[in-house]
Design a protein around this motif. Structure first.
Motif, PDB file in Angstrom:
ATOM      1  N   LYS A  42      -2.225  -1.747 -13.676  1.00  0.00           N
ATOM      2  CA  LYS A  42      -1.143  -0.966 -12.976  1.00  0.00           C
ATOM      3  C   LYS A  42      -0.428  -2.165 -12.082  1.00  0.00           C
ATOM      4  CE  LYS A  42      -3.952   1.632 -10.417  1.00  0.00           C
ATOM      5  NZ  LYS A  42      -4.212   2.739  -9.503  1.00  0.00           N
ATOM      6  N   GLY A  50       8.216   1.852  -7.295  1.00  0.00           N
ATOM      7  CA  GLY A  50       7.322   3.007  -6.982  1.00  0.00           C
ATOM      8  C   GLY A  50       8.121   4.047  -6.397  1.00  0.00           C
ATOM      9  N   LEU A  81      -5.274   7.154   0.368  1.00  0.00           N
ATOM     10  CA  LEU A  81      -4.627   6.208  -0.605  1.00  0.00           C
ATOM     11  C   LEU A  81      -5.802   5.438  -1.350  1.00  0.00           C
ATOM     12  CD1 LEU A  81      -1.403   5.329   0.871  1.00  0.00           C
ATOM     13  CD2 LEU A  81      -1.444   6.738  -1.056  1.00  0.00           C
ATOM     14  N   GLU A  84      -7.621   7.028  -4.059  1.00  0.00           N
ATOM     15  CA  GLU A  84      -6.675   7.410  -5.306  1.00  0.00           C
ATOM     16  C   GLU A  84      -6.508   5.843  -6.045  1.00  0.00           C
ATOM     17  OE1 GLU A  84      -5.593  10.140  -6.446  1.00  0.00           O
ATOM     18  OE2 GLU A  84      -6.687  11.315  -5.024  1.00  0.00           O
ATOM     19  N   GLN A  86      -5.240   3.194  -4.758  1.00  0.00           N
ATOM     20  CA  GLN A  86      -3.729   2.936  -4.417  1.00  0.00           C
ATOM     21  C   GLN A  86      -3.892   2.030  -3.173  1.00  0.00           C
ATOM     22  OE1 GLN A  86      -0.940   3.354  -5.823  1.00  0.00           O
ATOM     23  NE2 GLN A  86      -1.263   5.074  -7.416  1.00  0.00           N
ATOM     24  N   ALA A  89      -0.794   0.128  -1.762  1.00  0.00           N
ATOM     25  CA  ALA A  89       0.360   1.084  -0.983  1.00  0.00           C
ATOM     26  C   ALA A  89       0.349   0.576   0.405  1.00  0.00           C
ATOM     27  CB  ALA A  89      -0.169   2.470  -0.866  1.00  0.00           C
ATOM     28  N   ILE A 103       4.433   3.410  -2.020  1.00  0.00           N
ATOM     29  CA  ILE A 103       3.331   3.624  -3.014  1.00  0.00           C
ATOM     30  C   ILE A 103       3.809   3.059  -4.692  1.00  0.00           C
ATOM     31  CG2 ILE A 103       1.680   5.267  -4.144  1.00  0.00           C
ATOM     32  CD1 ILE A 103       2.425   7.242  -2.108  1.00  0.00           C
ATOM     33  N   VAL A 106       3.601   5.121  -9.179  1.00  0.00           N
ATOM     34  CA  VAL A 106       2.850   6.527  -9.476  1.00  0.00           C
ATOM     35  C   VAL A 106       3.743   7.140 -10.364  1.00  0.00           C
ATOM     36  CG1 VAL A 106       1.955   6.620  -6.974  1.00  0.00           C
ATOM     37  CG2 VAL A 106       4.255   7.268  -7.359  1.00  0.00           C
ATOM     38  N   VAL A 112       1.109  13.050  -5.141  1.00  0.00           N
ATOM     39  CA  VAL A 112       0.825  11.818  -4.420  1.00  0.00           C
ATOM     40  C   VAL A 112       0.858  12.210  -2.644  1.00  0.00           C
ATOM     41  CG1 VAL A 112       0.446   9.368  -3.537  1.00  0.00           C
ATOM     42  CG2 VAL A 112       0.483  10.148  -6.155  1.00  0.00           C
ATOM     43  N   THR A 294      -4.407  -2.842  -8.773  1.00  0.00           N
ATOM     44  CA  THR A 294      -3.199  -2.793  -8.936  1.00  0.00           C
ATOM     45  C   THR A 294      -2.660  -4.317  -8.911  1.00  0.00           C
ATOM     46  OG1 THR A 294      -2.892  -0.773  -7.851  1.00  0.00           O
ATOM     47  CG2 THR A 294      -0.883  -2.387  -7.862  1.00  0.00           C
TER      48      THR A 294
END
Length: 410
Positions: A42, A50, A81, A84, A86, A89, A103, A106, A112, A294
């Motif tokens: 990612k 995003g 987050l 998830e 993330q 973020a 974010i 996604v 989300v 990420t």
């Protein structure tokens, strides 16, 4: 022995090539598909873009604790987050009552956003309508499978909650206990026996993904203030659409220069180091893909820094080997002694870097955590390749029985 070593080296080169091909191109084996790591990793806001969401906190302007409530909501959103995956973020307060969330990458922005703003007030209600326990009494919640392979959320209660739940189930055998989330009944099981162990299951989910989301909401806690989503928009890559391409190009050029330098300066050991470096890069990409990290520009910087440390480890080893050969030791003896003397320096430098990375991971946020994660992963893999892979392949090379020390950079 010499023939065996040649075959072993040939097999290692083939395996590295095979791993590289699968990692970069993917492969289908029957019903199983291995996707290329370039598609699985990612990318952050700075590389891919995003969305951003603006929330308005519904608080009384005269409320003395309104800032504390908003900060509490931001912490809950951060927890959700993180669960998830993330971690990159960003969450920031805007003005007196707004929260901006950005974010990266996604697929379903509204899904989300719904997770972020969902109150997640959980209650267990007995047959008389009395609240037995709430979300604050749940110690942890995990998705899983129950009877008939049905998705469930397995939960464990704190001591006081376990006591209250045990008493309630004891007094409601044969009756139903409703489980409500934000006022909606999500499950209403009939109590068969007293549950005194402080744990239980929530049923009624259609699939395991729904169970995961409910478990995440329960663990992250309820929002201390109501939030209203007032704006949601997609945003482009903050560093420009070609930032990743330029970063990869720079990394490839730098890596190629390093590979060429090691080969020219250290000769046979340099060739071994080049094999270890290629394997190192492939392993890092595979781990980043598997762990769903990420990737941002600071994360790429962490990878490049760890590449430097991987090369540095090999340089330390080879310089020690050269020193041992210069005092008259045989090549085999010099290799053994060189690895032994270099180990402490490599171990100490890598451990201190890992400690620094852990501190950044714990206390940092967003891109800082991304840098820390890639750095830690890179350093751990570099230790593995430098201490184990390089040592093993060097012994195979020494086993070819070449007595020409110039081939070892001496």
């Amino acid at each position: 022995m010499k023939t065996k070593n040649i075959i072993s080296l040939f097999v290692i080169i083939l395996l590295i090539g095979l791993v590289g091909y699968i990692a970069l191109n993917g492969m289908s084996i029957g019903i199983y598909d291995i996707s290329p790591v370039t598609k699985e990793i990612k990318q952050g806001l700075d590389l891919k873009g995003g969305l951003y969401v603006i929330y308005e906190a519904k608080v009384d302007p005269n409320e003395p604790n309104k800032d504390t409530q908003i900060e509490g909501a931001m912490r809950v959103m951060r927890n959700r987050l993180d669960k998830e995956n993330q971690n990159e973020a960003t969450i920031a307060k805007q003005g007196n009552k707004w929260i901006r969330v950005e974010i990266p990458g996604v697929k379903d922005p509204r899904e989300v956003a719904n997770i972020l703003s969902k109150p997640a007030v959980l209650k267990f209600i007995d047959s008389e309508g009395n609240e037995i326990i709430g979300g604050k009494d749940i110690k942890n919640a995990q998705p899983g499978y129950g009877e008939g392979n049905q998705p469930v959320v397995m939960f464990e209660l704190y001591k006081d909650g376990a006591k209250a739940f045990g008493e309630a189930t004891k007094n409601n055998i044969g009756k139903t206990i409703k489980i409500e989330l934000d006022g909606n009944v999500i499950s209403a099981p009939t109590v068969q026996t007293a549950i005194l162990g402080g744990s239980g299951q929530i049923t009624g989910m259609e699939n395991i993904e729904e169970a995961k989301k409910l478990a995440n909401l329960i663990e992250s806690g309820a929002l201390p203030v109501e939030l209203e989503q007032i704006e949601i928009r997609t945003i482009g890559a903050t560093l420009g659409s070609d930032a990743l391409t330029r970063s990869i190009k720079a990394g490839l050029i730098g890596t190629a220069v390093v590979l060429l330098f090691m080969l020219i300066y250290y000769r046979l050991p340099g060739l071994v180091a080049d094999m270890a470096l290629v394997l190192y890069i492939l392993l890092v990409l595979i781990i980043l893909s598997a762990t769903q990290v990420t990737l941002t520009l600071p994360g790429i910087a962490g990878i490049i820094l760890s590449v430097g440390m991987a090369v540095d480890a090999n340089v330390i080893i080879f310089e020690r080997i050269k020193e041992e050969m210069q005092v008259g030791k045989t090549i085999k003896s010099a290799v053994d002694s060189g690895f032994h003397k270099a180990f402490s320096a490599i171990f100490d430098s890598n451990i201190t870097t890992i400690i620094a990375g852990i501190v950044l991971w714990i206390f940092g946020t967003g891109p800082i955590q991304g840098f820390a994660k890639t750095l830690i992963i890179g350093v751990l893999v570099s230790m593995l390749t430098a201490i184990t892979f390089t040592k093993y392949v060097m012994h195979l090379v020494v086993g070819l029985n070449s007595s020409n020390k110039k081939l070892y950079g001496a």
